[in-house]
Design a protein around this motif. Structure first.
Motif, PDB file in Angstrom:
ATOM      1  N   GLY A  86     -11.490  -2.403   3.336  1.00  0.00           N
ATOM      2  CA  GLY A  86     -12.842  -1.967   3.652  1.00  0.00           C
ATOM      3  C   GLY A  86     -12.915  -0.457   3.487  1.00  0.00           C
ATOM      4  N   LEU A  87     -13.880   0.018   2.713  1.00  0.00           N
ATOM      5  CA  LEU A  87     -13.971   1.462   2.463  1.00  0.00           C
ATOM      6  C   LEU A  87     -14.395   2.220   3.709  1.00  0.00           C
ATOM      7  CD1 LEU A  87     -13.812   3.782   0.393  1.00  0.00           C
ATOM      8  CD2 LEU A  87     -16.236   3.353  -0.100  1.00  0.00           C
ATOM      9  N   LEU A  88     -15.344   1.677   4.433  1.00  0.00           N
ATOM     10  CA  LEU A  88     -15.854   2.347   5.629  1.00  0.00           C
ATOM     11  C   LEU A  88     -15.160   1.812   6.871  1.00  0.00           C
ATOM     12  CD1 LEU A  88     -19.678   2.169   4.826  1.00  0.00           C
ATOM     13  CD2 LEU A  88     -18.030   3.939   4.162  1.00  0.00           C
ATOM     14  N   SER A 138     -23.777   3.956  12.489  1.00  0.00           N
ATOM     15  CA  SER A 138     -22.926   4.931  11.811  1.00  0.00           C
ATOM     16  C   SER A 138     -21.792   4.225  11.063  1.00  0.00           C
ATOM     17  CB  SER A 138     -22.333   5.877  12.855  1.00  0.00           C
ATOM     18  OG  SER A 138     -21.245   6.593  12.316  1.00  0.00           O
ATOM     19  N   PRO A 139     -21.386   4.767   9.914  1.00  0.00           N
ATOM     20  CA  PRO A 139     -20.231   4.197   9.209  1.00  0.00           C
ATOM     21  C   PRO A 139     -18.921   4.436   9.960  1.00  0.00           C
ATOM     22  CG  PRO A 139     -21.002   6.181   8.097  1.00  0.00           C
ATOM     23  CD  PRO A 139     -21.988   5.889   9.185  1.00  0.00           C
ATOM     24  N   PHE A 140     -18.983   5.183  11.059  1.00  0.00           N
ATOM     25  CA  PHE A 140     -17.799   5.461  11.876  1.00  0.00           C
ATOM     26  C   PHE A 140     -17.763   4.588  13.147  1.00  0.00           C
ATOM     27  CE2 PHE A 140     -19.259   9.417   9.803  1.00  0.00           C
ATOM     28  CZ  PHE A 140     -18.240   9.543   8.876  1.00  0.00           C
ATOM     29  N   ILE A 192      -5.372  -0.203   7.140  1.00  0.00           N
ATOM     30  CA  ILE A 192      -5.802  -0.054   5.751  1.00  0.00           C
ATOM     31  C   ILE A 192      -4.619  -0.342   4.840  1.00  0.00           C
ATOM     32  CG2 ILE A 192      -5.365   2.448   5.773  1.00  0.00           C
ATOM     33  CD1 ILE A 192      -7.815   2.762   3.887  1.00  0.00           C
ATOM     34  N   ASP A 193      -4.869  -1.091   3.776  1.00  0.00           N
ATOM     35  CA  ASP A 193      -3.833  -1.382   2.795  1.00  0.00           C
ATOM     36  C   ASP A 193      -3.276  -0.055   2.271  1.00  0.00           C
ATOM     37  OD1 ASP A 193      -2.689  -3.402   0.649  1.00  0.00           O
ATOM     38  OD2 ASP A 193      -3.474  -1.648  -0.439  1.00  0.00           O
ATOM     39  N   PRO A 194      -1.950   0.137   2.306  1.00  0.00           N
ATOM     40  CA  PRO A 194      -1.366   1.429   1.909  1.00  0.00           C
ATOM     41  C   PRO A 194      -1.694   1.838   0.464  1.00  0.00           C
ATOM     42  CG  PRO A 194       0.323  -0.018   2.849  1.00  0.00           C
ATOM     43  CD  PRO A 194      -0.931  -0.803   2.776  1.00  0.00           C
ATOM     44  N   HIS A 195      -1.727   0.892  -0.456  1.00  0.00           N
ATOM     45  CA  HIS A 195      -2.043   1.220  -1.850  1.00  0.00           C
ATOM     46  C   HIS A 195      -3.514   1.605  -1.991  1.00  0.00           C
ATOM     47  CE1 HIS A 195       1.911  -0.027  -3.089  1.00  0.00           C
ATOM     48  NE2 HIS A 195       1.738  -1.197  -2.492  1.00  0.00           N
ATOM     49  N   PHE A 196      -4.371   0.925  -1.233  1.00  0.00           N
ATOM     50  CA  PHE A 196      -5.787   1.256  -1.235  1.00  0.00           C
ATOM     51  C   PHE A 196      -5.997   2.657  -0.672  1.00  0.00           C
ATOM     52  CE2 PHE A 196     -10.045   0.821   0.932  1.00  0.00           C
ATOM     53  CZ  PHE A 196     -10.804   0.856  -0.227  1.00  0.00           C
ATOM     54  N   ALA A 197      -5.315   2.959   0.445  1.00  0.00           N
ATOM     55  CA  ALA A 197      -5.426   4.291   1.050  1.00  0.00           C
ATOM     56  C   ALA A 197      -4.972   5.365   0.062  1.00  0.00           C
ATOM     57  CB  ALA A 197      -4.607   4.360   2.335  1.00  0.00           C
ATOM     58  N   GLU A 198      -3.892   5.098  -0.638  1.00  0.00           N
ATOM     59  CA  GLU A 198      -3.381   6.067  -1.613  1.00  0.00           C
ATOM     60  C   GLU A 198      -4.382   6.279  -2.748  1.00  0.00           C
ATOM     61  OE1 GLU A 198      -1.417   8.978  -3.299  1.00  0.00           O
ATOM     62  OE2 GLU A 198      -0.848   8.099  -1.372  1.00  0.00           O
ATOM     63  N   SER A 199      -5.012   5.205  -3.208  1.00  0.00           N
ATOM     64  CA  SER A 199      -6.002   5.366  -4.286  1.00  0.00           C
ATOM     65  C   SER A 199      -7.200   6.178  -3.803  1.00  0.00           C
ATOM     66  CB  SER A 199      -6.447   4.003  -4.828  1.00  0.00           C
ATOM     67  OG  SER A 199      -7.272   3.330  -3.910  1.00  0.00           O
ATOM     68  N   LEU A 200      -7.584   6.004  -2.550  1.00  0.00           N
ATOM     69  CA  LEU A 200      -8.683   6.799  -1.995  1.00  0.00           C
ATOM     70  C   LEU A 200      -8.283   8.260  -1.868  1.00  0.00           C
ATOM     71  CD1 LEU A 200     -10.049   4.434   0.818  1.00  0.00           C
ATOM     72  CD2 LEU A 200     -10.963   4.774  -1.504  1.00  0.00           C
ATOM     73  N   ARG A 205     -13.143   9.700   4.179  1.00  0.00           N
ATOM     74  CA  ARG A 205     -11.939  10.534   4.222  1.00  0.00           C
ATOM     75  C   ARG A 205     -11.039  10.202   5.418  1.00  0.00           C
ATOM     76  NH1 ARG A 205     -14.016  15.460   3.823  1.00  0.00           N
ATOM     77  NH2 ARG A 205     -13.412  15.729   1.659  1.00  0.00           N
ATOM     78  N   ASN A 206     -11.600  10.155   6.606  1.00  0.00           N
ATOM     79  CA  ASN A 206     -10.790   9.890   7.792  1.00  0.00           C
ATOM     80  C   ASN A 206     -10.084   8.539   7.694  1.00  0.00           C
ATOM     81  OD1 ASN A 206      -9.931  10.709  10.549  1.00  0.00           O
ATOM     82  ND2 ASN A 206     -10.985   8.796  11.067  1.00  0.00           N
ATOM     83  N   ARG A 207     -10.775   7.553   7.172  1.00  0.00           N
ATOM     84  CA  ARG A 207     -10.159   6.230   7.014  1.00  0.00           C
ATOM     85  C   ARG A 207      -8.965   6.322   6.064  1.00  0.00           C
ATOM     86  NH1 ARG A 207      -9.544   1.216   7.642  1.00  0.00           N
ATOM     87  NH2 ARG A 207      -9.724  -0.347   6.014  1.00  0.00           N
ATOM     88  N   ALA A 208      -9.125   7.016   4.951  1.00  0.00           N
ATOM     89  CA  ALA A 208      -8.056   7.116   3.950  1.00  0.00           C
ATOM     90  C   ALA A 208      -6.829   7.858   4.471  1.00  0.00           C
ATOM     91  CB  ALA A 208      -8.584   7.810   2.699  1.00  0.00           C
TER      92      ALA A 208
END
Length: 189
Positions: A125-127, A32-34, A81-89, A72-75
């Protein structure tokens, strides 16, 4: 792989394939990706694959996309998670809805390279399952991610070897299998 910038590897002939396909069976056998690292490793080890195989094969995530519903949950909820990456997601994936919106698995989604590993080092990492490979705790998986990030030729060689190893896994006992004359279709009997 080589058409997208990677290195080719020799695919062995004579592999046994199932005579039927089942999306449900395939999904039952894919991690699973989770999943966390322990679950991922257990899944791979149950098939005779190693941590090295897990990290090398996960590098296939240098190509492709994932749906918002998967990341979604990761973001919105994870802290590694890098804060700027999370914001872009979050800008493309709302808290609800938009489940089918796609994001690339890494910044070079059309190239078979080591950018995937670079992203893990930067907490991009996206997942969830991808970022589990690099936690910054100096573990063996951290070391492999760091190594592949800076050594594309070794990554390509290890990826090819792990693909061949995975391709040679025995089908479950009692499976209706055949050695295909054409890998894209079932033999005519």
């Amino acid at each position: 792989m080589s058409q997208l910038g990677g290195q080719s590897y020799q695919v062995l002939l004579g592999r046994k394939d199932s005579r039927i396909t089942s999306k449900d069976d395939a999904n039952r056998n894919l991690p699973s990706p989770f999943s966390d690292l322990s679950t991922l490793l257990s899944s791979f080890q149950s098939k005779g694959l190693t941590l090295e195989d897990l990290v090398a094969l996960s590098g296939a995530h240098t190509i492709g996309f994932a749906k918002c519903a998967i990341f979604r949950n990761r973001a919105y909820n994870e802290t590694n998670i890098d804060p700027h990456f999370a914001e872009s997601l979050r800008s493309m994936c709302p808290p609800t809805g938009g489940d089918t919106v796609l994001a690339p698995l890494d910044e070079s989604e059309n190239n078979f390279d080591t950018v995937y590993y670079d992203g893990l080092l930067q907490q991009k990492g996206l997942l969830h399952s991808d970022q589990e490979l690099f936690k910054g705790d100096r573990s063996a998986s951290d070391g492999l991610v760091r190594y592949y990030s800076g050594n594309s030729k070794t990554f390509w060689a290890d990826f090819g070897a792990s693909m061949v190893k995975m391709g040679n896994l025995s089908p479950p006992n009692g499976s209706d299998v055949e050695i295909r004359m054409d890998c894209r279709k079932v033999n005519f009997n």
